[in-house]
Write a protein that holds these residues in place. Structure first.
Motif, PDB file in Angstrom:
ATOM      1  N   THR A 154      36.608  48.609  40.642  1.00  0.00           N
ATOM      2  CA  THR A 154      37.582  48.290  39.596  1.00  0.00           C
ATOM      3  C   THR A 154      37.569  49.341  38.492  1.00  0.00           C
ATOM      4  OG1 THR A 154      37.263  45.938  40.058  1.00  0.00           O
ATOM      5  CG2 THR A 154      38.340  46.498  37.993  1.00  0.00           C
ATOM      6  N   SER A 208      46.802  47.519  27.863  1.00  0.00           N
ATOM      7  CA  SER A 208      47.548  46.271  27.734  1.00  0.00           C
ATOM      8  C   SER A 208      49.013  46.477  28.088  1.00  0.00           C
ATOM      9  CB  SER A 208      47.407  45.739  26.305  1.00  0.00           C
ATOM     10  OG  SER A 208      48.289  44.669  26.070  1.00  0.00           O
ATOM     11  N   ALA A 217      49.288  46.476  31.713  1.00  0.00           N
ATOM     12  CA  ALA A 217      49.114  45.109  32.220  1.00  0.00           C
ATOM     13  C   ALA A 217      50.401  44.299  32.058  1.00  0.00           C
ATOM     14  CB  ALA A 217      47.964  44.427  31.486  1.00  0.00           C
ATOM     15  N   LEU A 223      44.832  42.008  33.120  1.00  0.00           N
ATOM     16  CA  LEU A 223      44.172  42.670  32.007  1.00  0.00           C
ATOM     17  C   LEU A 223      44.325  44.175  32.144  1.00  0.00           C
ATOM     18  CD1 LEU A 223      40.807  40.654  32.056  1.00  0.00           C
ATOM     19  CD2 LEU A 223      42.767  40.267  30.536  1.00  0.00           C
ATOM     20  N   ARG A 261      43.043  48.214  31.478  1.00  0.00           N
ATOM     21  CA  ARG A 261      41.781  48.958  31.591  1.00  0.00           C
ATOM     22  C   ARG A 261      41.960  50.349  31.018  1.00  0.00           C
ATOM     23  NH1 ARG A 261      40.356  51.890  36.881  1.00  0.00           N
ATOM     24  NH2 ARG A 261      40.937  53.607  35.501  1.00  0.00           N
ATOM     25  N   LEU A 266      35.808  49.681  31.889  1.00  0.00           N
ATOM     26  CA  LEU A 266      36.127  48.261  31.972  1.00  0.00           C
ATOM     27  C   LEU A 266      36.039  47.566  30.626  1.00  0.00           C
ATOM     28  CD1 LEU A 266      34.459  47.071  35.310  1.00  0.00           C
ATOM     29  CD2 LEU A 266      36.847  47.638  34.875  1.00  0.00           C
ATOM     30  N   ASN A 304      36.716  42.937  30.564  1.00  0.00           N
ATOM     31  CA  ASN A 304      36.969  43.160  31.985  1.00  0.00           C
ATOM     32  C   ASN A 304      35.731  42.902  32.824  1.00  0.00           C
ATOM     33  OD1 ASN A 304      39.506  43.868  31.220  1.00  0.00           O
ATOM     34  ND2 ASN A 304      39.377  46.015  31.836  1.00  0.00           N
ATOM     35  N   HIS A 305      34.571  43.325  32.318  1.00  0.00           N
ATOM     36  CA  HIS A 305      33.329  43.047  33.045  1.00  0.00           C
ATOM     37  C   HIS A 305      33.139  41.545  33.231  1.00  0.00           C
ATOM     38  CE1 HIS A 305      31.001  46.526  34.163  1.00  0.00           C
ATOM     39  NE2 HIS A 305      31.272  47.124  33.012  1.00  0.00           N
ATOM     40  N   THR A 319      35.482  40.535  36.149  1.00  0.00           N
ATOM     41  CA  THR A 319      35.109  41.009  37.477  1.00  0.00           C
ATOM     42  C   THR A 319      33.910  40.232  37.984  1.00  0.00           C
ATOM     43  OG1 THR A 319      33.715  42.762  36.548  1.00  0.00           O
ATOM     44  CG2 THR A 319      35.992  43.348  37.094  1.00  0.00           C
ATOM     45  N   ILE A 372      43.195  43.971  37.279  1.00  0.00           N
ATOM     46  CA  ILE A 372      42.762  44.931  36.270  1.00  0.00           C
ATOM     47  C   ILE A 372      43.621  46.171  36.441  1.00  0.00           C
ATOM     48  CG2 ILE A 372      40.821  46.210  35.300  1.00  0.00           C
ATOM     49  CD1 ILE A 372      40.330  43.241  35.211  1.00  0.00           C
TER      50      ILE A 372
END
Length: 303
Positions: free
Chosen positions: A135, A170, A173, A263, A265, A276, A280-281, A284, A293
């Motif tokens: 990712t 963003s 996304a 989301l 990245r 990330l 994000n972490h 995931t 992501i």
């Protein structure tokens, strides 16, 4: 004329050059990812690549045809044939890298428009690390597929929930989320989490419903970020929401029961470990729905 799976695929219109890749390991999560990717390929008119890693001792080092592969990997062959039945034989390819599936998936991400991975509820550390590595390093959006689980109140069940914070990631996304919502006929919930606000507030643009006493300034950020993209998708219903508290916790609540959480990245200008970020972490590692992501460099026309 009876509509077969293949003619259904053709009726959506094939988009030349668009491709989805899916990593399949025949675990429940891997099979869920394959089903998700097939549905997305049907909706978007994409070709699909199935990536399945083989052990170094696999006797078929030269990636055999399916008639030979069925002797050692019958479940995989059945899945490949099912996908070809659904999408058309020429629209599904199979890649069988030896052992280093992380490197193979990262290489694939340079050639496809979307990469789909599966994750079971109880992800082993090695698998979790691989998902994070892919990712963080992927050149395209990565979708991590998990079973949808609804716990108590689900404010946006069935929605495409998009995390919005005003960053370039963003913005990517938002493009991805609206495109997915349009293809799958789902509403969007654009969510900003503000740790300065003590509660949750949202505005339903279709019903013109307000769910707050005083409009938070963060709703202006949401409007500014999503309106240019929403204008290109007039048939997608939209809610704007501001949730209070910790960003990961707020997004986790917003995404409970959602069809997909999207989301952004950071781009490749940062080291892989920093791309990330903590939010994000968190997703995931664990989520109650599928999570996309999207890197900030994702092209507007390809998400």
């Amino acid at each position: 004329m009876t509509m077969t799976a293949e003619t259904t695929y053709e009726a959506h219109g094939h988009t030349a050059g668009r491709r989805i890749a899916v990593g399949v390991d025949l675990s429940p999560g891997g099979l869920a990812a394959l089903s998700w990717a097939t549905e997305e390929a049907i909706a978007s008119g994409a070709r699909m690549t199935i990536c399945h890693a083989r052990a170094p001792g696999d006797p078929h080092a030269a990636a055999p045809d399916l008639d030979t592969l069925i002797l050692t990997h019958p479940d995989l062959v059945r899945r490949v044939r099912w996908c070809r039945q659904m999408l058309g034989g020429n629209n599904v390819t199979l890649e069988l890298p030896l052992d280093d599936v992380t490197a193979a998936l990262l290489e694939l991400s340079e050639r496809v428009d979307q990469l789909v991975l599966g994750a079971d509820g109880d992800v082993r550390h090695r698998h979790r690390t691989r998902i994070a590595q892919v990712t963080a390093g992927a050149m395209c959006p990565v979708v991590i597929v998990r079973p949808v689980r609804v716990h108590g109140n689900a404010p946006f069940a069935g929605h495409i929930v998009i995390g919005v914070d005003g960053s370039p990631g963003s913005a990517a996304a938002i493009r991805f989320g609206f495109g997915h919502a349009r293809r799958h006929h789902r509403p969007v919930a654009a969510v900003h989490v503000d740790n300065q606000w003590p509660g949750d507030y949202w505005f339903d643009e279709q019903c013109l419903e307000t769910h707050f006493a005083a409009e938070p300034a963060a709703l202006e950020l949401l409007a500014r970020e999503i309106e240019p993209v929403a204008a290109r998708h007039p048939h997608v219903a939209v809610k704007r929401a501001v949730f209070g508290g910790d960003p990961a916790a707020g997004l986790r609540h917003a995404a409970t029961g959602a069809a997909l959480l999207v989301l952004g990245r950071h781009g490749h200008q940062l080291p892989a470990l920093l791309r990330l970020g903590s939010v994000n972490h968190a997703f995931t590692d664990r989520a109650d729905c599928a999570v996309a992501i999207v890197p900030e460099h994702a092209a507007a026309g390809r998400t």
